[in-house]
Write a protein that holds these residues in place. Structure first.
Motif, PDB file in Angstrom:
ATOM      1  N   MET A  22       0.842  -1.191   0.000  1.00 21.16           N
ATOM      2  CA  MET A  22       0.000   0.000   0.000  1.00 21.16           C
ATOM      3  C   MET A  22       0.880   1.244   0.000  1.00 21.16           C
ATOM      4  SD  MET A  22      -2.843   1.236   2.783  1.00 21.16           S
ATOM      5  CE  MET A  22      -3.824  -0.244   2.572  1.00 21.16           C
ATOM      6  N   LYS A  23       0.603   2.143  -0.932  1.00 19.79           N
ATOM      7  CA  LYS A  23       1.380   3.368  -1.011  1.00 19.79           C
ATOM      8  C   LYS A  23       1.092   4.255   0.190  1.00 19.79           C
ATOM      9  CE  LYS A  23       2.201   7.398  -3.947  1.00 19.79           C
ATOM     10  NZ  LYS A  23       1.787   8.114  -5.181  1.00 19.79           N
ATOM     11  N   LYS A  24       2.135   4.811   0.786  1.00 19.35           N
ATOM     12  CA  LYS A  24       1.952   5.685   1.943  1.00 19.35           C
ATOM     13  C   LYS A  24       1.369   7.031   1.511  1.00 19.35           C
ATOM     14  CE  LYS A  24       5.387   3.855   5.164  1.00 19.35           C
ATOM     15  NZ  LYS A  24       6.494   4.200   6.092  1.00 19.35           N
ATOM     16  N   LEU A  25       0.515   7.560   2.356  1.00 18.75           N
ATOM     17  CA  LEU A  25      -0.020   8.899   2.151  1.00 18.75           C
ATOM     18  C   LEU A  25       0.943   9.910   2.772  1.00 18.75           C
ATOM     19  CD1 LEU A  25      -3.747   8.204   3.024  1.00 18.75           C
ATOM     20  CD2 LEU A  25      -2.926   8.997   0.799  1.00 18.75           C
ATOM     21  N   GLY A  26       1.176  11.007   2.086  1.00 15.75           N
ATOM     22  CA  GLY A  26       2.080  12.031   2.598  1.00 15.75           C
ATOM     23  C   GLY A  26       1.336  13.081   3.393  1.00 15.75           C
ATOM     24  N   MET A  27       1.823  13.373   4.594  1.00 18.99           N
ATOM     25  CA  MET A  27       1.190  14.392   5.430  1.00 18.99           C
ATOM     26  C   MET A  27       2.173  15.504   5.751  1.00 18.99           C
ATOM     27  SD  MET A  27       2.380  14.529   8.821  1.00 18.99           S
ATOM     28  CE  MET A  27       1.107  14.749  10.028  1.00 18.99           C
ATOM     29  N   GLY A  28       1.632  16.716   5.864  1.00 21.31           N
ATOM     30  CA  GLY A  28       2.403  17.862   6.307  1.00 21.31           C
ATOM     31  C   GLY A  28       1.684  18.520   7.460  1.00 21.31           C
ATOM     32  N   LEU A  29       2.423  19.094   8.398  1.00 24.54           N
ATOM     33  CA  LEU A  29       1.849  19.678   9.600  1.00 24.54           C
ATOM     34  C   LEU A  29       2.176  21.160   9.680  1.00 24.54           C
ATOM     35  CD1 LEU A  29       1.610  18.136  13.096  1.00 24.54           C
ATOM     36  CD2 LEU A  29       2.674  20.375  12.871  1.00 24.54           C
ATOM     37  N   VAL A  30       1.162  21.970   9.977  1.00 27.19           N
ATOM     38  CA  VAL A  30       1.346  23.410  10.128  1.00 27.19           C
ATOM     39  C   VAL A  30       1.084  23.780  11.580  1.00 27.19           C
ATOM     40  CG1 VAL A  30       0.659  25.696   9.334  1.00 27.19           C
ATOM     41  CG2 VAL A  30       0.509  23.740   7.773  1.00 27.19           C
ATOM     42  N   GLY A  31       2.096  24.388  12.240  1.00 21.06           N
ATOM     43  CA  GLY A  31       1.939  24.801  13.631  1.00 21.06           C
ATOM     44  C   GLY A  31       2.522  23.802  14.609  1.00 21.06           C
ATOM     45  N   LYS A  45      14.102  24.079  13.403  1.00 21.26           N
ATOM     46  CA  LYS A  45      14.392  23.638  14.768  1.00 21.26           C
ATOM     47  C   LYS A  45      13.432  22.536  15.205  1.00 21.26           C
ATOM     48  CE  LYS A  45      14.946  25.532  19.470  1.00 21.26           C
ATOM     49  NZ  LYS A  45      13.897  24.748  20.159  1.00 21.26           N
ATOM     50  N   ARG A  46      12.141  22.744  14.978  1.00 21.73           N
ATOM     51  CA  ARG A  46      11.157  21.754  15.390  1.00 21.73           C
ATOM     52  C   ARG A  46      11.235  20.493  14.532  1.00 21.73           C
ATOM     53  NH1 ARG A  46       9.174  20.823  19.764  1.00 21.73           N
ATOM     54  NH2 ARG A  46       6.964  20.624  19.281  1.00 21.73           N
ATOM     55  N   ALA A  47      11.572  20.636  13.272  1.00 24.90           N
ATOM     56  CA  ALA A  47      11.710  19.462  12.405  1.00 24.90           C
ATOM     57  C   ALA A  47      12.824  18.551  12.921  1.00 24.90           C
ATOM     58  CB  ALA A  47      11.986  19.889  10.968  1.00 24.90           C
ATOM     59  N   ARG A  48      13.909  19.172  13.391  1.00 27.10           N
ATOM     60  CA  ARG A  48      15.002  18.370  13.965  1.00 27.10           C
ATOM     61  C   ARG A  48      14.562  17.720  15.268  1.00 27.10           C
ATOM     62  NH1 ARG A  48      18.026  22.990  12.446  1.00 27.10           N
ATOM     63  NH2 ARG A  48      17.994  23.730  14.601  1.00 27.10           N
ATOM     64  N   GLU A  49      13.891  18.486  16.129  1.00 25.55           N
ATOM     65  CA  GLU A  49      13.470  17.969  17.426  1.00 25.55           C
ATOM     66  C   GLU A  49      12.467  16.830  17.303  1.00 25.55           C
ATOM     67  OE1 GLU A  49      13.856  22.234  19.883  1.00 25.55           O
ATOM     68  OE2 GLU A  49      11.901  21.468  19.244  1.00 25.55           O
ATOM     69  N   LEU A  50      11.593  16.933  16.320  1.00 23.32           N
ATOM     70  CA  LEU A  50      10.521  15.956  16.169  1.00 23.32           C
ATOM     71  C   LEU A  50      10.803  14.918  15.091  1.00 23.32           C
ATOM     72  CD1 LEU A  50       7.515  18.476  16.317  1.00 23.32           C
ATOM     73  CD2 LEU A  50       8.328  16.984  18.159  1.00 23.32           C
ATOM     74  N   ASP A  51      11.959  15.027  14.447  1.00 20.29           N
ATOM     75  CA  ASP A  51      12.302  14.136  13.327  1.00 20.29           C
ATOM     76  C   ASP A  51      11.151  14.119  12.328  1.00 20.29           C
ATOM     77  OD1 ASP A  51      13.714  12.336  11.767  1.00 20.29           O
ATOM     78  OD2 ASP A  51      13.011  10.571  12.877  1.00 20.29           O
ATOM     79  N   ALA A  52      10.782  15.333  11.894  1.00 23.00           N
ATOM     80  CA  ALA A  52       9.547  15.503  11.124  1.00 23.00           C
ATOM     81  C   ALA A  52       9.791  15.910   9.681  1.00 23.00           C
ATOM     82  CB  ALA A  52       8.663  16.539  11.804  1.00 23.00           C
ATOM     83  N   GLY A  53      10.825  15.367   9.046  1.00 19.85           N
ATOM     84  CA  GLY A  53      11.053  15.634   7.641  1.00 19.85           C
ATOM     85  C   GLY A  53      11.604  17.021   7.388  1.00 19.85           C
ATOM     86  N   HIS A  80       0.198  14.469  17.114  1.00 19.98           N
ATOM     87  CA  HIS A  80      -0.222  14.164  15.752  1.00 19.98           C
ATOM     88  C   HIS A  80       0.818  13.288  15.066  1.00 19.98           C
ATOM     89  CE1 HIS A  80      -3.703  16.912  14.675  1.00 19.98           C
ATOM     90  NE2 HIS A  80      -3.431  17.280  15.915  1.00 19.98           N
ATOM     91  N   LEU A  81       2.076  13.664  15.186  1.00 15.54           N
ATOM     92  CA  LEU A  81       3.142  12.915  14.526  1.00 15.54           C
ATOM     93  C   LEU A  81       3.280  11.512  15.113  1.00 15.54           C
ATOM     94  CD1 LEU A  81       5.791  15.784  14.303  1.00 15.54           C
ATOM     95  CD2 LEU A  81       4.317  14.937  12.476  1.00 15.54           C
ATOM     96  N   ASP A  82       3.183  11.405  16.422  1.00 21.46           N
ATOM     97  CA  ASP A  82       3.254  10.092  17.057  1.00 21.46           C
ATOM     98  C   ASP A  82       2.129   9.186  16.573  1.00 21.46           C
ATOM     99  OD1 ASP A  82       4.109   8.153  19.262  1.00 21.46           O
ATOM    100  OD2 ASP A  82       2.052   8.611  19.898  1.00 21.46           O
ATOM    101  N   ALA A  83       0.924   9.747  16.485  1.00 21.94           N
ATOM    102  CA  ALA A  83      -0.232   8.950  16.077  1.00 21.94           C
ATOM    103  C   ALA A  83      -0.087   8.433  14.651  1.00 21.94           C
ATOM    104  CB  ALA A  83      -1.511   9.771  16.220  1.00 21.94           C
ATOM    105  N   VAL A  84       0.334   9.294  13.728  1.00 21.46           N
ATOM    106  CA  VAL A  84       0.444   8.828  12.342  1.00 21.46           C
ATOM    107  C   VAL A  84       1.610   7.857  12.174  1.00 21.46           C
ATOM    108  CG1 VAL A  84      -0.667  10.891  11.408  1.00 21.46           C
ATOM    109  CG2 VAL A  84       1.822  10.819  11.576  1.00 21.46           C
ATOM    110  N   ARG A  85       2.654   8.013  12.962  1.00 19.27           N
ATOM    111  CA  ARG A  85       3.745   7.034  12.911  1.00 19.27           C
ATOM    112  C   ARG A  85       3.253   5.653  13.332  1.00 19.27           C
ATOM    113  NH1 ARG A  85       7.384  11.499  15.131  1.00 19.27           N
ATOM    114  NH2 ARG A  85       8.740  12.036  13.379  1.00 19.27           N
ATOM    115  N   ARG A  86       2.375   5.609  14.300  1.00 21.70           N
ATOM    116  CA  ARG A  86       1.851   4.335  14.783  1.00 21.70           C
ATOM    117  C   ARG A  86       0.969   3.656  13.737  1.00 21.70           C
ATOM    118  NH1 ARG A  86      -0.627   5.424  20.638  1.00 21.70           N
ATOM    119  NH2 ARG A  86      -1.054   3.184  20.483  1.00 21.70           N
TER     120      ARG A  86
END
Length: 402
Positions: free
Chosen positions: A1-10, A43-51, A18-24
């Motif tokens: 199944m192809k993964k859906l791409g998500m982006g987060l604002v804020g 800064k937050r992308a590094r802290e959260l390993d969020a792409g 949100h990120l933890d839930a979608v990773r699960r």
């Protein structure tokens, strides 16, 4: 199944969840995040390993790799970001409240219907297994005709007058504080569990801490400032509220909401009493459902997949005795959201427990009615269905982007 791409604002407090839930979920790819600036996003992308980090939410929405936009911005930005995402044909998962006021919520609801994409509001308490169990019991008539719906949502994080948050600024958080922030959760839960709608409210609102000593710099929600420099801020929104309720099925109700009550951390409780039995659920003890009787012993149902109604069983993932709590319910909501997205975001494919922009708009009408009731001196105020929205829309299908 192809993964859906998500982006987060804020990328603030709730973003990590949100990120933890979608990773699960395992079938979603985190493409990146956008914040107030490129530097803060990096800064937050590094802290959260969020792409990757985007310079703006417009840049994130324009990225074809992002098919789902998670809007976790402060309330005053909800409309702007969600509307841009909908107009770009992206699926949207927004934190509550849907927007800062009824007018903005209505605009988003209408835009979501027209866009034909999935649109979700994070009323995550719906997604507890025992909440779904209570809903199933009521729907099957096991409580008899509902008579009384009551409960509370109590917190203490604003008890200290030295605590300040953007949530208390009407320009950023909206006209309501406690009701909009946590009372909204209780009202959504009460309507979802009972299957009934609140038709009228009588509200008494109060500001127990009218003056706060805010730090010179802005403060995130739930964060303590270390700044020695303070400024006095007059608070105009409520931190306490008591509301009487009338439901369209004839039931009566009441709810108490407060965020200045020492010892209450996240004390959400809901009880529904019918002519045959009562059920009660408490968020801080989410693995137990109290069932009350008149002429026989009361019972306590523990969360056990083998004992739950089939409609609730899918929200319990561990065997009996293995607690599941807030983050698990949040993951359940995201699982429903992404199942709907993969199904095309059509009314027919929406999971029954999933809250949409229609529910977000409905919730805005409730809070607005409570504010009007109090402003009029504490009188009954009808909840006006300005669009008479149906819960399971949108009107047409545009298709999912993969």
């Amino acid at each position: 199944m192809k993964k859906l791409g998500m982006g987060l604002v804020g990328p603030g407090f709730i973003a990590a969840h949100h990120l933890d839930a979608v990773r699960r979920l395992g079938d979603v790819e985190i493409i990146g995040i956008a914040g107030s600036s490129l530097e803060s996003a990096k800064k937050r992308a590094r802290e959260l390993d969020a792409g990757r980090a985007y310079a703006s939410y417009q840049e994130l929405i324009a990225d074809p790799a992002v098919q789902v936009v998670h809007n976790t911005t402060p309330n005053h930005l909800h409309k702007e970001v969600s509307l841009a995402a909908l107009r770009a044909g992206k699926h949207v998962i927004s934190d509550k409240p849907l927007a800062s006021n009824v007018q903005e919520s209505r605009e988003l609801y209408e835009a979501a219907r027209e866009a034909g994409v999935a649109h979700v509001v994070t009323f995550n308490y719906r997604s507890h297994a025992l909440v779904q169990q209570a809903r199933a019991m009521i729907a099957k008539g096991k409580l008899g005709a509902p008579v009384f719906v009551h409960g509370c949502y109590l917190q203490d994080w604003l008890t200290d007058e030295q605590t300040y948050s953007w949530r208390l600024d009407p320009k950023l958080g909206g006209a309501s504080s406690a009701l909009g922030d946590i009372g909204s959760h209780w009202c959504d839960l009460a309507e979802h569990v009972t299957g009934a709608r609140i038709t009228a409210v009588l509200a008494d609102l109060h500001t127990a801490v009218p003056i706060r000593h805010a730090p010179a710099e802005s403060t995130k929600a739930f964060a303590k400032s270390k700044s020695a420099q303070r400024r006095e801020v007059k608070i105009t929104s409520e931190d306490l509220a008591s509301v009487l309720l009338r439901f369209d099925n004839g039931a009566r109700g009441c709810v108490t909401v407060g965020q200045v009550l020492p010892g209450h951390k996240n004390d959400l409780r809901l009880e529904v009493s019918g002519r045959l039995a009562s059920v009660a659920w408490r968020q801080e003890q989410p693995n137990e459902l109290w069932i009350g009787h008149h002429a026989q012993p009361n019972t306590l149902l523990s969360r056990d997949p083998a004992l739950l109604d089939p409609s609730a069983r899918g929200y319990a993932h561990l065997p009996a005795g293995h607690p599941e709590a807030w983050s698990d319910a949040f993951r359940n909501l995201m699982a429903d959201a992404y199942a709907w997205i993969r199904g095309g975001g059509t009314p027919e494919t929406k999971p029954a427990a999933l809250p949409t922009f229609a529910d977000g708009y409905r919730n805005s009408l409730l809070v607005d009615a409570m504010l009007k009731s109090h402003a009029a001196g504490g009188v009954w105020q009808s909840v006006e269905e300005q669009l008479k929205p149906k819960r399971n829309e949108p009107k047409q299908r545009r298709g999912t982007r993969e």
